[in-house]
Design a protein around this motif. Structure first.
Motif, PDB file in Angstrom:
ATOM      1  N   THR A  57       9.162   2.817  -4.010  1.00 40.24           N
ATOM      2  CA  THR A  57       7.517   2.234  -3.932  1.00 40.24           C
ATOM      3  C   THR A  57       7.753   0.442  -3.774  1.00 40.24           C
ATOM      4  OG1 THR A  57       7.325   2.061  -6.196  1.00 40.24           O
ATOM      5  CG2 THR A  57       6.618   4.174  -5.001  1.00 40.24           C
ATOM      6  N   ASN A  59       0.874  -0.985  -0.013  1.00 37.17           N
ATOM      7  CA  ASN A  59       0.130  -0.027   0.233  1.00 37.17           C
ATOM      8  C   ASN A  59       0.956   1.297   0.187  1.00 37.17           C
ATOM      9  OD1 ASN A  59      -1.450   2.182   1.355  1.00 37.17           O
ATOM     10  ND2 ASN A  59      -3.269   0.463   1.040  1.00 37.17           N
ATOM     11  N   GLU A  60       0.984   2.053  -1.242  1.00 35.17           N
ATOM     12  CA  GLU A  60       1.888   3.288  -1.221  1.00 35.17           C
ATOM     13  C   GLU A  60       1.594   4.223   0.034  1.00 35.17           C
ATOM     14  OE1 GLU A  60       4.801   5.599  -2.882  1.00 35.17           O
ATOM     15  OE2 GLU A  60       4.160   3.518  -2.822  1.00 35.17           O
ATOM     16  N   ARG A  88       3.434   2.854   2.958  1.00 33.74           N
ATOM     17  CA  ARG A  88       4.711   3.133   2.786  1.00 33.74           C
ATOM     18  C   ARG A  88       5.284   4.421   2.975  1.00 33.74           C
ATOM     19  NH1 ARG A  88       8.247   5.922  -0.107  1.00 33.74           N
ATOM     20  NH2 ARG A  88       6.805   6.015  -1.644  1.00 33.74           N
ATOM     21  N   GLN A  89       4.587   5.198   2.419  1.00 32.67           N
ATOM     22  CA  GLN A  89       4.920   6.840   2.622  1.00 32.67           C
ATOM     23  C   GLN A  89       5.025   7.012   4.007  1.00 32.67           C
ATOM     24  OE1 GLN A  89       2.314   8.968  -0.116  1.00 32.67           O
ATOM     25  NE2 GLN A  89       3.653   8.717  -1.713  1.00 32.67           N
ATOM     26  N   LYS A 101       6.249  -1.178  -5.867  1.00 34.06           N
ATOM     27  CA  LYS A 101       6.330  -1.661  -7.222  1.00 34.06           C
ATOM     28  C   LYS A 101       7.495  -1.872  -7.534  1.00 34.06           C
ATOM     29  CE  LYS A 101       4.471  -0.341 -11.593  1.00 34.06           C
ATOM     30  NZ  LYS A 101       3.512   0.624 -12.202  1.00 34.06           N
TER      31      LYS A 101
END
Length: 353
Positions: free
Chosen positions: A207, A194-195, A198-199, A209
């Motif tokens: 990321t 989940n971005e 993660r941030q 990805k």
């Protein structure tokens, strides 16, 4: 992560007091006459010539015997990082200082070569990133990790790496050569797909990805590659384990490991301060879930328990992880380094002195 004066792009939001420093410097009264200069949020890099680089790891449950770290402190700013406490030994804080005051060990390559060319060295694998990520952003400029890898290739020194930065792909040429000799294994850390998550927990990392792209590209180069689902934060990222393992396997990973978050030393107060701002609606749930995995504490130093946790939640995480490793054909066989005849290289090393 909204809030007044919240430092975006950083994990920690303040520096807890360094336990090795008696004096305290800060802004306590806004009406004070003396001027007070706030510290810049900009990252600074401090060159340092160390006395040693490779260190023996005495902990029996971390999967490495020796580690080498060309940088101290890490700009990635992962809020949970166990290495934060070590910044106090440099007279700096384990919070913001750890992320924005990075020590660059300028003689790292020379120290590495000196260590592995000792007469009695037996070429035990050396782990890069045992304390901080060897591929953090400053590596793009300094190239200390790349030069260490080149030295390892020259002397046929076995290496393991763990990273969460796609910069590792720059060094595919050297990594491929080490892998051909059976002298390398690489693990990529993936905490969340989940971005938004993660941030928040790893503000200056690439990321998920991109990390899966790293797995895929290294696998395509026949480089032994695994993933480290670490740390698992119960109540926040634990439900993502099946998806992370499937995505990693699909990308070409052959092995997987996990660690349940443990907040040793000052990390507990730094993490809780962050948690109250980042997830105010789930703060208590996450915090209590962590407590349940470590005998009612946020840290357990007992070997054999500290990495995997204890209790019901830890057992659920362990069973889910094992099940989905099996489903995705991970950890089917252990990785083994190649055995190399060292006689020729020993003669070469001795000739240097």
């Amino acid at each position: 992560m909204e809030g007044k004066d919240y430092l975006k792009g950083r994990g920690a939001q303040y520096n807890p007091h360094n336990k090795f420093v008696q004096d305290v410097y800060g802004k306590f009264h806004i009406e004070a006459i003396d001027s007070f200069e706030e510290e810049s949020n900009k990252t600074i890099f401090i060159p340092s010539e160390g006395k040693s680089l490779v260190h023996k790891v005495d902990s029996p449950d971390v999967g490495m015997a020796f580690s080498a770290n060309p940088y101290q402190g890490c700009e990635h700013g992962c809020i949970y990082c166990y290495a934060r406490n070590s910044h106090q030994y440099w007279d700096m804080g384990s919070g913001l200082d750890f992320e924005r005051k990075i020590i660059v060990k300028t003689n790292a390559v020379e120290l590495f070569e000196k260590f592995i060319t000792r007469k009695n060295w037996n070429f035990t694998p050396i782990h890069l990133s045992g304390n901080t990520d060897c591929y953090q952003p400053i590596e793009r400029e300094k190239k200390l990790t790349r030069d260490i890898l080149q030295t390892a290739l020259h002397y046929k020194q076995p290496i393991s790496i763990i990273t969460k930065n796609a910069l590792i792909l720059r060094d595919k040429d050297i990594l491929s050569e080490l892998a051909k000799l059976g002298l390398l294994k690489v693990f990529v850390s993936i905490t969340s797909l989940n971005e938004d998550t993660r941030q928040k927990i790893e503000p200056r990392t690439v990321t998920a990805k991109q990390r899966l792209r790293v797995v895929e590209e290294l696998a395509n180069c026949n480089i032994p590659i695994g993933v480290n689902v670490a740390p698992v934060i119960p109540g926040l990222t634990d439900t993502e384990i099946p998806q992370i393992l499937k995505a990693s396997s699909d990308a070409g990973a052959k092995w997987a490991n996990y660690i349940i978050v443990r907040l040793n030393g000052q990390i507990g107060e730094i993490f809780k301060d962050w948690l109250q701002v980042a997830y105010p609606d789930r703060c208590d749930k996450i915090w209590n879930s962590i407590l349940s995995c470590h005998h009612g504490q946020v840290n357990n130093s007992n070997f054999g328990e500290r990495m995997k946790g204890t209790g019901n939640i830890a057992e659920i995480i362990r069973n889910v992880f094992k099940l989905h490793c099996l489903k995705n054909k991970l950890n089917l066989e252990p990785f083994e380094y190649a055995k190399i005849d060292r006689l020729h290289y020993r003669d070469t090393q001795l000739s240097l002195f």
